[in-house]
Scaffold this motif. Structure first.
Motif, PDB file in Angstrom:
ATOM      1  N   THR A  14       0.815  -1.217   0.000  1.00  0.00           N
ATOM      2  CA  THR A  14       0.000   0.000   0.000  1.00  0.00           C
ATOM      3  C   THR A  14       0.847   1.265   0.000  1.00  0.00           C
ATOM      4  O   THR A  14       0.633   2.182  -0.798  1.00  0.00           O
ATOM      5  N   PHE A  15       1.815   1.319   0.897  1.00  0.00           N
ATOM      6  CA  PHE A  15       2.604   2.546   1.045  1.00  0.00           C
ATOM      7  C   PHE A  15       3.933   2.498   0.278  1.00  0.00           C
ATOM      8  O   PHE A  15       4.468   3.528  -0.100  1.00  0.00           O
ATOM      9  N   GLY A  16       4.448   1.295   0.076  1.00  0.00           N
ATOM     10  CA  GLY A  16       5.690   1.163  -0.684  1.00  0.00           C
ATOM     11  C   GLY A  16       5.449   0.902  -2.151  1.00  0.00           C
ATOM     12  O   GLY A  16       6.404   0.839  -2.936  1.00  0.00           O
ATOM     13  N   HIS A  17       4.173   0.731  -2.536  1.00  0.00           N
ATOM     14  CA  HIS A  17       3.789   0.489  -3.934  1.00  0.00           C
ATOM     15  C   HIS A  17       4.565  -0.695  -4.525  1.00  0.00           C
ATOM     16  O   HIS A  17       4.994  -0.666  -5.674  1.00  0.00           O
ATOM     17  N   ALA A  18       4.731  -1.723  -3.685  1.00  0.00           N
ATOM     18  CA  ALA A  18       5.511  -2.888  -4.108  1.00  0.00           C
ATOM     19  C   ALA A  18       4.654  -3.872  -4.892  1.00  0.00           C
ATOM     20  O   ALA A  18       3.445  -3.983  -4.680  1.00  0.00           O
ATOM     21  N   ASN A  19       5.294  -4.598  -5.792  1.00  0.00           N
ATOM     22  CA  ASN A  19       4.700  -5.793  -6.381  1.00  0.00           C
ATOM     23  C   ASN A  19       5.071  -6.963  -5.487  1.00  0.00           C
ATOM     24  O   ASN A  19       6.253  -7.150  -5.154  1.00  0.00           O
ATOM     25  N   ALA A  20       4.074  -7.734  -5.072  1.00  0.00           N
ATOM     26  CA  ALA A  20       4.326  -8.880  -4.202  1.00  0.00           C
ATOM     27  C   ALA A  20       3.948 -10.153  -4.943  1.00  0.00           C
ATOM     28  O   ALA A  20       2.806 -10.308  -5.376  1.00  0.00           O
ATOM     29  N   TYR A  21       4.906 -11.057  -5.131  1.00  0.00           N
ATOM     30  CA  TYR A  21       4.691 -12.312  -5.850  1.00  0.00           C
ATOM     31  C   TYR A  21       4.583 -13.446  -4.840  1.00  0.00           C
ATOM     32  O   TYR A  21       5.399 -13.576  -3.940  1.00  0.00           O
ATOM     33  N   GLY A  22       3.578 -14.293  -5.027  1.00  0.00           N
ATOM     34  CA  GLY A  22       3.359 -15.392  -4.111  1.00  0.00           C
ATOM     35  C   GLY A  22       1.927 -15.351  -3.603  1.00  0.00           C
ATOM     36  O   GLY A  22       1.080 -14.697  -4.216  1.00  0.00           O
ATOM     37  N   PRO A  23       1.613 -16.038  -2.501  1.00  0.00           N
ATOM     38  CA  PRO A  23       2.542 -16.800  -1.673  1.00  0.00           C
ATOM     39  C   PRO A  23       2.959 -18.116  -2.344  1.00  0.00           C
ATOM     40  O   PRO A  23       2.154 -18.733  -3.036  1.00  0.00           O
ATOM     41  N   MET A  24       4.208 -18.500  -2.120  1.00  0.00           N
ATOM     42  CA  MET A  24       4.731 -19.769  -2.616  1.00  0.00           C
ATOM     43  C   MET A  24       4.762 -20.761  -1.454  1.00  0.00           C
ATOM     44  O   MET A  24       5.393 -20.494  -0.435  1.00  0.00           O
ATOM     45  N   LEU A  25       4.054 -21.877  -1.607  1.00  0.00           N
ATOM     46  CA  LEU A  25       4.078 -22.900  -0.567  1.00  0.00           C
ATOM     47  C   LEU A  25       5.457 -23.524  -0.492  1.00  0.00           C
ATOM     48  O   LEU A  25       6.128 -23.717  -1.509  1.00  0.00           O
ATOM     49  N   GLN A  26       5.876 -23.864   0.723  1.00  0.00           N
ATOM     50  CA  GLN A  26       7.184 -24.496   0.902  1.00  0.00           C
ATOM     51  C   GLN A  26       7.120 -25.508   2.042  1.00  0.00           C
ATOM     52  O   GLN A  26       6.240 -25.449   2.897  1.00  0.00           O
ATOM     53  N   GLY A  27       8.065 -26.450   1.996  1.00  0.00           N
ATOM     54  CA  GLY A  27       8.112 -27.516   2.987  1.00  0.00           C
ATOM     55  C   GLY A  27       7.812 -28.874   2.395  1.00  0.00           C
ATOM     56  O   GLY A  27       8.164 -29.904   2.971  1.00  0.00           O
ATOM     57  N   PHE A  28       7.148 -28.910   1.213  1.00  0.00           N
ATOM     58  CA  PHE A  28       6.861 -30.176   0.555  1.00  0.00           C
ATOM     59  C   PHE A  28       8.129 -30.757  -0.082  1.00  0.00           C
ATOM     60  O   PHE A  28       9.061 -30.031  -0.419  1.00  0.00           O
ATOM     61  N   ASN A  29       8.092 -32.073  -0.303  1.00  0.00           N
ATOM     62  CA  ASN A  29       9.199 -32.739  -0.989  1.00  0.00           C
ATOM     63  C   ASN A  29       9.395 -32.214  -2.405  1.00  0.00           C
ATOM     64  O   ASN A  29      10.505 -32.227  -2.932  1.00  0.00           O
ATOM     65  N   LYS A  30       8.295 -31.796  -3.041  1.00  0.00           N
ATOM     66  CA  LYS A  30       8.334 -31.246  -4.393  1.00  0.00           C
ATOM     67  C   LYS A  30       7.455 -29.998  -4.430  1.00  0.00           C
ATOM     68  O   LYS A  30       6.701 -29.744  -3.494  1.00  0.00           O
ATOM     69  N   VAL A  31       7.549 -29.240  -5.515  1.00  0.00           N
ATOM     70  CA  VAL A  31       6.867 -27.946  -5.570  1.00  0.00           C
ATOM     71  C   VAL A  31       5.372 -28.121  -5.824  1.00  0.00           C
ATOM     72  O   VAL A  31       4.952 -28.677  -6.846  1.00  0.00           O
ATOM     73  N   VAL A  32       4.581 -27.646  -4.862  1.00  0.00           N
ATOM     74  CA  VAL A  32       3.125 -27.632  -4.961  1.00  0.00           C
ATOM     75  C   VAL A  32       2.688 -26.174  -4.869  1.00  0.00           C
ATOM     76  O   VAL A  32       3.162 -25.436  -4.005  1.00  0.00           O
TER      77      VAL A  32
END
Length: 333
Positions: free
Chosen positions: A288-306
């Protein structure tokens, strides 16, 4: 070249096989088609083969862009089940796996578990809970990790950190009030995610309202304990704290507040929030204030990418998350 352009270039140089168990969904099919047509991924549509092909024609998509897996094809299904139950450590028997594979989500994840695809991408027709449970049941967790969490990547205009305008942050989406053990898992997973996606050397700061004992209380104690656990688990990773936000990312503040050697203070490229109140609010403040682009959320912790995408995400955002997931999968091999 922006960070997303860099990630797209990586994806194009090494396209990964991405399974789409929500293949009939209009937005998901469009995102799969566009990423496949652009050579960013190899899109694999999982479901009713006849219906998927009919929708391709109806929506004007070239069928040859996709690999279409018809769940009614018995011989391939049997082949997948046999390969899955023979994996080391598999607890599910043939009948249990077969029952679950009536769902396209579980079918895609079985394909992923046996190496037929590299990523499972869902989240529009399935809830986050659906995706998490299926991932834990079929894909499983990485050795030494017992917590599913998430990480996001913020591109903040005007920010001049150790990686330019980029900063990785987590967990801002999954773990509400993590224990010290869970917080340690989040930090370790975040380091691995960043390494696979961006080739950075992770420098991970455990964030608190205290810097190295400047405050007292049980909220700080949890962060300090999490740091000790993370360091015991992975002494090879650069994880440090507890730091206030400015001490983590501003060298001039770290010079005043962190009066000991640190590979992280003042130059962190990953921030680990103490809980979801802090994480969710911080990301919204940055946007909102930094006018950032935020990518994600990326799940993590799995054996493979989900990947679990937002139900309300536009096609452009879905495409970005597909490509990010594919690059993570390539980087983790």
């Amino acid at each position: 070249m922006s960070i997303l352009e860099q990630i797209y270039a990586k994806a194009k140089s090494n396209p990964q096989r991405v399974a789409f168990p929500e293949a009939e969904n209009e937005k998901m099919m469009q995102a799969a088609y566009e990423t496949g047509k652009e050579g960013l991924v190899i899109p694999i549509l999982v479901g009713d083969g006849t219906e998927i092909k009919a929708l391709c024609r109806e929506r004007g998509y070239e069928e040859e862009v996709f690999d279409i897996i018809d769940m009614k094809e018995e011989s391939y299904r049997a082949e997948l089940i046999a390969a899955y139950v023979s994996l080391p450590g598999t607890l599910l028997k043939e009948r249990a796996v077969g029952r679950r594979m009536e769902s396209p989500l579980y079918y895609a994840m079985v394909m992923q578990a046996v190496g037929a695809v590299d990523v499972t991408f869902a989240g529009i027709d399935n809830t986050t809970g659906d995706v998490l449970i299926a991932g834990q049941t079929i894909i499983g967790l990485k050795p030494g990790i017992s917590t599913i969490s998430s990480i996001g990547l913020c591109d903040i205009p005007g920010f001049e950190g150790s990686e330019g305008s980029l900063l990785a942050v987590g967990d801002s989406a999954v773990c509400t009030n993590p224990t010290a053990e869970q917080l340690a898992d989040i930090a370790v997973s975040a380091c691995e995610t960043v390494k696979s996606l961006l080739d950075w050397e992770p420098r991970c700061a455990m964030i608190s309202y205290s810097t190295l004992g400047s405050g007292q209380g049980e909220l700080i104690d949890k962060v300090v304990e999490a740091l000790h656990i993370a360091k015991e688990k992975r002494p090879d990773l650069k994880i440090d704290g507890e730091f206030q936000l400015d001490a983590a990312i501003k060298p001039e503040v770290a010079a005043k507040k962190v009066l000991r050697e640190s590979d992280v203070a003042g130059k962190a490229n990953i921030l680990i929030w103490p809980d979801l109140n802090v994480g969710n609010t911080s990301v919204k403040l940055i946007q909102t204030f930094g006018h950032a682009n935020a990518y994600g959320p990326m799940l993590q912790g799995f054996n493979k990418v989900v990947c679990d995408c937002s139900r309300g995400a536009p096609v452009s955002e879905i495409k970005g998350n597909i490509v990010i997931s594919a690059v993570r999968a390539a980087g983790s091999k």
